[in-house]
Motif scaffolding. Structure first.
Motif, PDB file in Angstrom:
ATOM      1  N   ARG A 285      -6.266  86.912  30.979  1.00 40.22           N
ATOM      2  CA  ARG A 285      -6.854  87.903  30.461  1.00 40.22           C
ATOM      3  C   ARG A 285      -7.813  88.886  31.003  1.00 40.22           C
ATOM      4  O   ARG A 285      -7.693  90.031  30.615  1.00 40.22           O
ATOM      5  N   THR A 286      -8.685  88.225  31.702  1.00 39.39           N
ATOM      6  CA  THR A 286      -9.779  89.222  32.191  1.00 39.39           C
ATOM      7  C   THR A 286      -8.930  90.258  33.120  1.00 39.39           C
ATOM      8  O   THR A 286      -9.062  91.309  33.450  1.00 39.39           O
ATOM      9  N   ILE A 287      -7.888  89.690  33.897  1.00 43.85           N
ATOM     10  CA  ILE A 287      -7.253  90.473  35.035  1.00 43.85           C
ATOM     11  C   ILE A 287      -6.450  91.330  34.251  1.00 43.85           C
ATOM     12  O   ILE A 287      -6.297  92.799  34.774  1.00 43.85           O
ATOM     13  N   SER A 288      -5.918  91.051  33.078  1.00 44.00           N
ATOM     14  CA  SER A 288      -4.831  92.202  32.443  1.00 44.00           C
ATOM     15  C   SER A 288      -5.878  93.202  31.784  1.00 44.00           C
ATOM     16  O   SER A 288      -5.475  94.366  31.901  1.00 44.00           O
ATOM     17  N   LEU A 289      -7.189  92.785  31.400  1.00 42.10           N
ATOM     18  CA  LEU A 289      -7.989  93.691  30.869  1.00 42.10           C
ATOM     19  C   LEU A 289      -8.520  94.727  31.753  1.00 42.10           C
ATOM     20  O   LEU A 289      -8.484  96.112  31.719  1.00 42.10           O
ATOM     21  N   LEU A 290      -8.698  94.299  33.112  1.00 46.45           N
ATOM     22  CA  LEU A 290      -9.142  94.944  34.236  1.00 46.45           C
ATOM     23  C   LEU A 290      -8.225  96.128  34.436  1.00 46.45           C
ATOM     24  O   LEU A 290      -8.354  97.325  34.668  1.00 46.45           O
ATOM     25  N   PHE A 291      -6.853  95.809  34.590  1.00 45.67           N
ATOM     26  CA  PHE A 291      -5.776  96.678  35.255  1.00 45.67           C
ATOM     27  C   PHE A 291      -5.449  97.521  34.203  1.00 45.67           C
ATOM     28  O   PHE A 291      -4.970  98.688  34.414  1.00 45.67           O
TER      29      PHE A 291
ATOM     30  N   THR B  27     -15.968  84.756  32.945  1.00 43.03           N
ATOM     31  CA  THR B  27     -15.019  85.519  32.417  1.00 43.03           C
ATOM     32  C   THR B  27     -15.546  86.242  31.050  1.00 43.03           C
ATOM     33  O   THR B  27     -14.908  87.283  30.700  1.00 43.03           O
ATOM     34  N   TYR B  28     -16.399  85.533  30.088  1.00 44.05           N
ATOM     35  CA  TYR B  28     -16.776  86.213  29.174  1.00 44.05           C
ATOM     36  C   TYR B  28     -17.624  87.165  29.483  1.00 44.05           C
ATOM     37  O   TYR B  28     -17.494  88.341  28.626  1.00 44.05           O
ATOM     38  N   LEU B  29     -18.662  87.219  30.097  1.00 42.02           N
ATOM     39  CA  LEU B  29     -19.305  88.537  30.751  1.00 42.02           C
ATOM     40  C   LEU B  29     -18.458  89.581  31.217  1.00 42.02           C
ATOM     41  O   LEU B  29     -18.727  90.546  30.993  1.00 42.02           O
ATOM     42  N   ALA B  30     -17.430  89.095  32.271  1.00 45.87           N
ATOM     43  CA  ALA B  30     -16.733  90.166  32.666  1.00 45.87           C
ATOM     44  C   ALA B  30     -15.846  90.857  31.516  1.00 45.87           C
ATOM     45  O   ALA B  30     -15.646  92.053  31.648  1.00 45.87           O
TER      46      ALA B  30
ATOM     47  N   ASP C 129      -1.800  88.872  25.486  1.00 47.38           N
ATOM     48  CA  ASP C 129      -1.219  87.549  25.408  1.00 47.38           C
ATOM     49  C   ASP C 129      -1.399  87.181  23.785  1.00 47.38           C
ATOM     50  O   ASP C 129      -2.132  87.915  23.214  1.00 47.38           O
ATOM     51  N   SER C 130      -0.512  86.538  23.338  1.00 47.99           N
ATOM     52  CA  SER C 130      -0.400  86.475  21.821  1.00 47.99           C
ATOM     53  C   SER C 130      -1.402  85.172  21.323  1.00 47.99           C
ATOM     54  O   SER C 130      -1.754  85.355  19.997  1.00 47.99           O
ATOM     55  N   ASN C 131      -1.682  84.127  21.811  1.00 46.07           N
ATOM     56  CA  ASN C 131      -2.495  83.280  21.297  1.00 46.07           C
ATOM     57  C   ASN C 131      -3.850  83.809  21.569  1.00 46.07           C
ATOM     58  O   ASN C 131      -4.470  84.282  22.138  1.00 46.07           O
ATOM     59  N   ASN C 132      -4.763  83.127  20.475  1.00 43.39           N
ATOM     60  CA  ASN C 132      -6.041  83.401  20.478  1.00 43.39           C
ATOM     61  C   ASN C 132      -6.743  82.755  21.588  1.00 43.39           C
ATOM     62  O   ASN C 132      -6.374  81.694  22.162  1.00 43.39           O
ATOM     63  N   ASN C 133      -7.721  83.522  22.207  1.00 39.14           N
ATOM     64  CA  ASN C 133      -8.533  83.189  23.047  1.00 39.14           C
ATOM     65  C   ASN C 133      -9.562  82.290  23.012  1.00 39.14           C
ATOM     66  O   ASN C 133     -10.267  82.691  22.112  1.00 39.14           O
ATOM     67  N   ILE C 134      -9.505  81.205  23.511  1.00 36.85           N
ATOM     68  CA  ILE C 134     -10.627  80.175  23.163  1.00 36.85           C
ATOM     69  C   ILE C 134     -11.421  79.742  24.704  1.00 36.85           C
ATOM     70  O   ILE C 134     -10.537  79.383  25.498  1.00 36.85           O
ATOM     71  N   ASN C 135     -12.572  80.069  24.697  1.00 38.04           N
ATOM     72  CA  ASN C 135     -13.297  79.852  25.732  1.00 38.04           C
ATOM     73  C   ASN C 135     -14.558  78.974  25.208  1.00 38.04           C
ATOM     74  O   ASN C 135     -15.143  79.024  24.111  1.00 38.04           O
ATOM     75  N   SER C 136     -14.891  78.372  26.233  1.00 40.48           N
ATOM     76  CA  SER C 136     -16.352  77.428  25.909  1.00 40.48           C
ATOM     77  C   SER C 136     -17.372  77.685  26.929  1.00 40.48           C
ATOM     78  O   SER C 136     -17.014  78.142  28.121  1.00 40.48           O
TER      79      SER C 136
ATOM     80  N   GLU D  83      -3.468  81.501  36.535  1.00 46.32           N
ATOM     81  CA  GLU D  83      -4.116  80.352  35.897  1.00 46.32           C
ATOM     82  C   GLU D  83      -5.491  80.520  36.301  1.00 46.32           C
ATOM     83  O   GLU D  83      -6.008  80.532  37.563  1.00 46.32           O
ATOM     84  N   PRO D  84      -6.627  79.879  35.370  1.00 45.63           N
ATOM     85  CA  PRO D  84      -6.170  79.563  33.915  1.00 45.63           C
ATOM     86  C   PRO D  84      -5.838  80.870  33.123  1.00 45.63           C
ATOM     87  O   PRO D  84      -5.815  81.763  33.442  1.00 45.63           O
ATOM     88  N   LEU D  85      -5.642  80.449  31.648  1.00 46.04           N
ATOM     89  CA  LEU D  85      -5.360  81.892  30.731  1.00 46.04           C
ATOM     90  C   LEU D  85      -6.358  82.634  30.501  1.00 46.04           C
ATOM     91  O   LEU D  85      -6.235  83.925  30.616  1.00 46.04           O
ATOM     92  N   ARG D  86      -7.786  82.293  30.493  1.00 45.07           N
ATOM     93  CA  ARG D  86      -8.850  83.211  30.580  1.00 45.07           C
ATOM     94  C   ARG D  86      -8.969  84.006  31.478  1.00 45.07           C
ATOM     95  O   ARG D  86      -9.219  85.329  31.601  1.00 45.07           O
TER      96      ARG D  86
END
Length: 424
Positions: A347-353, A17-20, A3-10, A341-344
């Motif tokens: 991203r995690t599913i995209s990273l996995l596959f 999702t951060y640990l994954a 994805d193009s936008n910066n990944n912002i998690n809290s 959804e959500p965006l994070r």
């Protein structure tokens, strides 16, 4: 895909999702650390002078070069994104209004929230965005179609179609591999000027186009079709035909052994029955039968068939791993990714596959090693201590063979002497 936008998690909102993401990025790093030396060893083995005359080994060596480059595209981007993280501490006020008599007092509680800012490797500059995406798309498509050409090459060679046998020659194999590479690098050249742009805040927005918002979205689907869907159909057809040929040749080989080899063994055993006494008849018969079986196994026709069958099996297992590991990611990215959804989580599913699909480019060394005896022997030759062991073994084996030959002569002489005594 990224994805193009910066990944912002809290934290703690995105702690799972951060640990994954962190675990999956470690897996991406392991793919690079394991796949790079393994693919380089494949290059060293298949580009040796003794292997360069075989067209399918040239294809395997060329695939090893492409696989090495593939490991440094999306995997390297994920490693940089997950390990190069900016943390921001954000303070916000929680105001609780309480009524004390006729006055109002505000109790302000300061809470701290941690914001994680992730940045893709392509987002550091517009050049990195366009170059890395162009390289990744071109290399992945080239790798899959070179594998499809290797299956076609093998099928034409085994089926012995005289009209197309020239394709299996070394020079034609090299030219076709280079043509496939040039074709996909030229067809993806539009990425170098259409992918990405600078936003108003001077940030790099990758995998998007300002004038054509759906440009990269649709081209990613075209890429998945060229990288996985179409080659999988071609590979499925060709490898089904190869498996039919292997099973048919195996049946013919077994029937040939029953018809030709067994009478030869029976004649040798009958001759030895006339020469050797009953006391030593059983061990010599077993040794002679085992020696004849070894000679038959080492005959030129059998060794050629086994060699060809092992190479074909390696190609079939590579194709199966390619299909099993890339097909799920093709389905997810083509049909379901935009609805996650959500965006994070997306991203995690995209990273996995993506890690799943690039795994096939890191495990081909182990497929070659388990399927091909020649590959194992060539690999052992690259190990210094294994080579010294083989030298010492070859120096000692002639002496052992002389001792065995001397013992055989003594046993034969004793048998003949006992036989003459019984005749007298």
């Amino acid at each position: 895909m990224n994805d193009s936008n910066n990944n912002i998690n809290s934290i703690p909102n995105g702690i799972n999702t951060y640990l994954a993401d962190r675990l999956l990025s470690i897996y991406s790093l392991m793919l690079i650390l394991i796949g790079t030396p393994c693919n380089l060893i494949c290059c060293l083995i298949y580009f040796q002078k003794s292997n360069r005359c075989n067209s399918i080994k040239i294809v395997f060596g060329y695939l090893a070069i492409l696989d090495t480059i593939v490991l440094y595209t999306f995997n390297l981007n994920y490693i940089v994104r997950e390990f190069n993280i900016d943390y921001q501490l954000v303070r916000y006020k929680d105001i609780n209004s309480t009524k004390q008599s006729s006055d109002y007092s505000q109790n302000e509680n300061l809470n701290i929230n941690i914001i994680i800012n992730k940045k893709n490797l392509e987002e550091y500059s517009l050049f990195m965005c366009r170059f890395l995406s162009y390289l990744a798309f071109s290399i992945l498509q080239t790798s899959s179609w070179v594998l499809a050409f290797g299956s076609l090459n093998r099928y034409l060679l085994i089926s012995k179609l005289t009209l197309f046998e020239f394709i299996c020659k070394r020079s034609y194999t090299i030219v076709i591999c280079l043509l496939i590479t040039s074709l996909f690098f030229l067809t993806n050249i539009h990425i170098l000027w259409l992918n990405g742009y600078h936003s108003i805040k001077s940030d790099v927005i990758c995998y998007q186009n300002m004038n054509y918002p759906n440009y990269m979205l649709w081209y990613q689907r075209v890429h998945l079709c060229l990288y996985s869907a179409l080659p999988s159909i071609v590979l499925l057809i060709l490898n089904t035909l190869l498996m039919r040929i292997i099973f048919a040749s195996k049946k013919r080989l077994n029937s040939h052994q029953r018809v030709v080899l067994l009478p030869e063994i029976e004649t040798i055993e009958s001759r030895q029955e006339t020469l050797i006494l009953k006391t030593i008849r059983t061990p010599t018969m077993t040794s002679s039968s085992s020696s004849t079986r070894k000679l038959n196994k080492q005959s030129p026709g059998r060794s050629l068939n086994r060699h060809s069958r092992k190479l074909t099996l390696s190609l079939i297992f590579i194709t199966l791993s390619y299909f099993i590991l890339t097909f799920p990611s093709t389905v997810i990215f083509s049909f379901f990714r935009s609805y996650i959804e959500p965006l994070r989580l997306r991203r995690t599913i995209s990273l996995l596959f993506t890690n799943l699909s690039t795994t096939t480019h890191a495990i081909r060394f182990f497929i070659y090693f388990s399927c091909s005896t020649d590959f194992r022997n060539d690999f052992y030759k690259l190990i210094p201590f294994k080579e010294s062991f083989r030298i010492r073994y070859t120096k000692t084996t002639p002496q052992k063979q002389q001792d065995i030959h001397r013992n055989d002569k003594q046993s034969e002489s004793l048998a003949l002497r006992d036989r003459t005594r019984t005749i007298r």
